[in-house]
Scaffold this active site. Structure first.
Site, mmCIF file in Angstrom:
data_model
loop_
_atom_site.group_PDB
_atom_site.id
_atom_site.type_symbol
_atom_site.label_atom_id
_atom_site.label_comp_id
_atom_site.label_asym_id
_atom_site.label_seq_id
_atom_site.Cartn_x
_atom_site.Cartn_y
_atom_site.Cartn_z
ATOM 1 N N CYS A 140 0.805 -1.223 0.000
ATOM 2 C CA CYS A 140 0.000 0.000 0.000
ATOM 3 C C CYS A 140 0.836 1.270 0.000
ATOM 4 O O CYS A 140 0.290 2.366 -0.081
ATOM 5 C CB CYS A 140 -0.975 -0.023 1.170
ATOM 6 N N CYS B 183 -13.094 1.973 8.768
ATOM 7 C CA CYS B 183 -12.353 1.506 7.593
ATOM 8 C C CYS B 183 -12.399 2.572 6.501
ATOM 9 O O CYS B 183 -13.399 3.254 6.327
ATOM 10 C CB CYS B 183 -12.983 0.223 7.034
ATOM 11 N N LYS C 64 -9.668 7.752 4.519
ATOM 12 C CA LYS C 64 -11.046 7.589 4.997
ATOM 13 C C LYS C 64 -12.035 8.099 3.944
ATOM 14 O O LYS C 64 -13.035 7.432 3.668
ATOM 15 C CB LYS C 64 -11.217 8.357 6.319
ATOM 16 N N HIS D 170 -8.664 4.120 -1.107
ATOM 17 C CA HIS D 170 -7.250 3.759 -1.146
ATOM 18 C C HIS D 170 -6.877 3.030 -2.439
ATOM 19 O O HIS D 170 -6.592 1.840 -2.428
ATOM 20 C CB HIS D 170 -6.936 2.903 0.096
#
Lengths: 398, 413
Positions: A88, A215, A341, A345
């Protein structure tokens, strides 16, 4: 004696697409969108670029392997292009590659571009990970997902500091509420609405104790940066942003296989931040850092990151959260753009998206999110799980 | 190593080989699967005995296990249970010596299951009961008694499967056995467990046995094997320190959902989502070279600093050690540990969501993360004591692969 890359490289242009469920846009379209904005922002043409670094992670559901997807999409004229992937933190790795190449003196102007198309998997969350872990790990790894991997840090954090899950979830809720508040002000964010504590606490459980609003979102997006030698940056614009530090740290295995790590922090982040501060010449981060974009893949990640980055004392991040220390009008605004958030992502793009916000803020171009006179911005980009991961910490300033 | 089952995961790939690797047994052993009849648990036991008696083996482990399924609403569904038992046959430290056996073998087709079928077919119950069940068991026990010159009054316990509760009692009566001489067949609390049933009943009988007791164990299926054991003084050595039947029953957890039960047995289609459908290929060459660390949960211990580590490392993971190629084998399968942390994951695919997994710190050193089972979100706690259990990890139906590994479970008893 090596002395790092502080002030050797400047960012002179950046681009970032709107993040979201870009059903009508392929990765190639997103790449061109980010690239166009970046070169226009830098005031350069494609022919001025000497080399490029391309970040994409889940190649099989994205653009495929190698550097060709970037070169083909942008029609780069037979340039040297390197594809990087580091979970990531892939986007930050692309920028690091380009910046280090410039710092080495090999090139004057380089492009870093990251893209990810997560919405072509057909299901929520990140793509199924076991196939990305190698032939042995898939025989022995638990059926782990990203929220589960990070939830285990929340479990441990609550246990160590004697926080009940109910109390803990309230602290974490504040982290997410703050980011959503910022995301509303950002037209490029994916999720643009405020949320309430009640909504967060009543949301469906994803991986105990993390609920839906703990998440980050899952989105498509791309971001790009043009970097050049710091001494030539002002030829392009009056307000280039200088890179003060760019560090990464990767797990050695001791968190996962040795028993010293207590599971309430991220070892790599702690070490990486210390290295970055040293490179940037920062002695007291809580006083010297103006703003941050951290890897808030989950609310708990952001909470422990405050501590790993030496902003909050160990076990005390919750106090700073309650005090509004990280709010947009706080001492060190965190996630001024809304963070993972609200952006989601898209892995290859995330690290560059973080830097995009720091860049705009430092230039005073962040619109209604503008932070008052920031001097030093930090990005923290994380890949893997708390028990086995890699961290990128970058610091940029005027 | 002998296994017995009519429900092995593979038609071709030896279960005994998988289990021998899980036990971390050395390779210069003989392994065999016994199958195709629920009688075969005792047949495997007799084969092990014959090998030891003939001197071709010192110790033989016999594992019998079955997970038989019945169609919804069938009598099989009602009486079948899943269960397993393992018996070590050897010539020293014997807790029950095999004094004799008597077998009858018939191609008696009471039930059958052709290659590729999931469910048994069955002939009429009255036929099975009168011609098979009530006849062969008596024939085998009578033959055994005659052969061993045994008066049924001198038998402490007779253990035989229960297909029909009423007739189970009648068999005992016909043989002249008092009810106390008949071992509880566990139909009500476990079910009829196929090949493993007689072996489980033997374990149950041994738990209550004393030195000198005669125990007769009988199977049923295409005939019958009857085995006479005489309990020795050694029984006191093992009594109470084996899991056996009692401790496993005491550790039971209720599964109250019928839908869950049949979904676990793959009898109803379950929405797995695309994530659940994606099973990465198993590299069988990888499994081969990592067989001890995967199936045997064998890690390594640094000879320089003494740190146990899983999986096997070439370079010691202890930060201030880092010794290279100084590792010796170190088994984690038999180590207990404490749950360092955990989660219950609703995003991960699980047949029994949430997928509960966590990180285990082993007693004596070593840490790794594992799926957990036999727990639920409410029962799992940080620092709870756990042990390791060899379980099915995944089924790759497309490639016909059943993946096995170890999961963390609460310490039993």
């Amino acid at each position: 004696m090596a002395d790092g890359i502080k002030d050797k490289v400047a960012i002179i242009g950046m681009g970032c697409t709107k993040f979201g469920e870009r059903w009508e846009m392929g990765s190639e379209d997103l790449m061109v969108e980010a690239f166009q904005e970046a070169i226009q922002d830098a005031g350069i043409e494609k022919k001025d670029i000497q080399a490029a670094w391309f970040g994409s992670c889940f190649d099989d559901v994205n653009v495929g392997k190698a550097a060709t997807p970037l070169s083909l999409a942008l029609k780069l004229p037979f340039l040297p292009v390197t594809r990087v992937e580091n979970f990531c933190a892939t986007g930050s790795e692309a920028l690091r590659g380009a910046a280090y190449a410039v710092a080495s003196g090999a090139y004057d102007i380089c492009l870093a571009l990251g893209v990810e198309k997560l919405k072509d998997t057909g299901y929520g969350g990140l793509p199924e990970m076991s196939s990305a872990m190698g032939t042995k790990n898939r025989l022995i790894f638990p059926g782990i997902t990203a929220p589960g991997g990070f939830a285990m840090m929340a479990t441990r954090y609550f246990a160590k500091y004697g926080i009940s899950p109910e109390e803990g979830k309230k602290i974490l809720a504040k982290v997410s509420i703050k980011s959503h508040k910022n995301g509303v002000k950002n037209p490029k964010a994916h999720l643009r609405r405020e949320i309430t504590e009640e909504q967060v606490l009543k949301a469906p459980m994803i991986a105990w104790p993390l609920g839906l609003f703990d998440c980050c979102g899952v989105s498509d997006g791309s971001a790009a940066a043009i970097v050049c030698r710091a001494d030539m940056a002002k030829n392009f614009r009056p307000d280039p942003i200088r890179i003060k530090a760019m560090q990464i740290a990767i797990s050695s295995g001791e968190e996962m296989m040795y028993t010293d790590w207590d599971g309430t922090y991220v070892e790599t982040a702690t070490r990486c931040a210390a290295r970055a501060y040293k490179e940037a010449g920062i002695k007291n981060p809580r006083e010297e850092i103006s703003m941050m974009e951290v890897h808030d893949c989950f609310s708990i990640t952001e909470l422990v990151t405050y501590e790993d980055l030496q902003i909050s004392p160990r076990g005390k991040a919750g106090d700073d959260v309650r005090d509004g220390f990280f709010d947009l009008d706080g001492k060190i605004p965190c996630q001024p753009d809304g963070g993972l958030k609200c952006f989601g992502h898209p892995i290859g793009a995330t690290g560059l998206r973080m830097m995009y916000e720091m860049y705009k803020q430092l230039q005073g171009k962040a619109g209604e999110r503008q932070i008052n006179d920031p001097k030093m911005g930090l990005t923290h980009n994380m890949g893997g799980f708390p028990a086995m991961n890699l961290i990128s910490v970058s610091i940029a300033g005027l | 190593m002998r296994t017995a089952s009519t429900t092995s995961p593979y038609k071709e790939r030896q279960s005994a080989g998988i289990i021998a690797t899980a036990f971390d047994l050395r390779p210069d052993i003989r392994t065999a699967d016994f199958t195709d009849s629920v009688k075969t648990g005792t047949t495997a036991l007799l084969s092990a005995y014959d090998a030891v008696k003939a001197g071709s083996a010192k110790n033989v482990i016999v594992c019998a296990a079955d997970c038989r399924v019945g169609k919804a609403g069938s009598s099989q569904e009602e009486i079948f249970g899943d269960g397993a038992a393992s018996i070590m046959i050897g010539d020293s430290g014997v807790i029950a010596s095999l004094e004799g056996s008597y077998s009858v073998s018939y191609d008696f087709v009471d039930h059958w299951r052709a290659d590729g079928e999931i469910f048994d077919h069955q002939w009429e119950d009255r036929f099975i009961r009168d011609i098979g069940y009530s006849s062969f068991i008596i024939e085998a026990i009578s033959g055994l008694a005659k052969k061993c010159k045994l008066d049924v009054k001198d038998i402490a316990k007779v253990a035989y499967p229960c297909l029909y509760p009423g007739d189970h009692g009648s068999i005992g009566k016909k043989l002249g056995l008092a009810p106390a001489q008949v071992q509880d067949p566990m139909l009500n609390n476990v079910g009829y467990t196929g090949t493993s049933n007689p072996l489980m009943l033997l374990v149950g009988a041994l738990e209550d046995a004393k030195a000198g007791d005669n125990i007769v164990v009988v199977s049923f299926g295409n005939g019958s094997d009857a085995l006479l054991f005489k309990v020795t003084d050694e029984i006191e050595r093992v009594k109470g320190n084996r899991r056996g039947i009692k401790k496993h029953l005491a550790a039971k957890r209720e599964l109250t959902s019928y839908e869950k039960m049949i979904s676990f047995r793959n009898l109803i289609p379950v929405e797995k989502g695309i994530r659940g459908e994606m099973i990465p290929p198993t590299a069988l060459s990888e499994l081969w070279r990592s067989r001890r660390r995967v199936l045997g949960l064998c890690g390594s211990k640094c000879k320089v600093c003494g740190t146990p580590q899983y999986p096997v490392q070439k370079i010691c993971v202890k930060p201030d050690c880092g010794a290279i190629d100084q590792m010796e084998d170190y088994l984690f399968a038999d180590k207990r540990g404490h749950l360092f942390t955990y989660t219950g994951d609703m995003l991960a695919f699980s047949m029994n969501p949430p997928a509960i997994y966590g990180i285990v710190d082993f007693e004596g050193g070593g840490r790794y993360w594992f799926d957990m089972t036999d727990v639920d979100q409410e029962s799992v706690k940080v620092d709870m004591p756990v042990e390791m259990s060899f379980r099915k990890k995944y089924i790759d139906a497309k490639s016909g692969i059943h993946g096995y590994f170890w999961k963390a479970i609460p310490v039993i008893g």
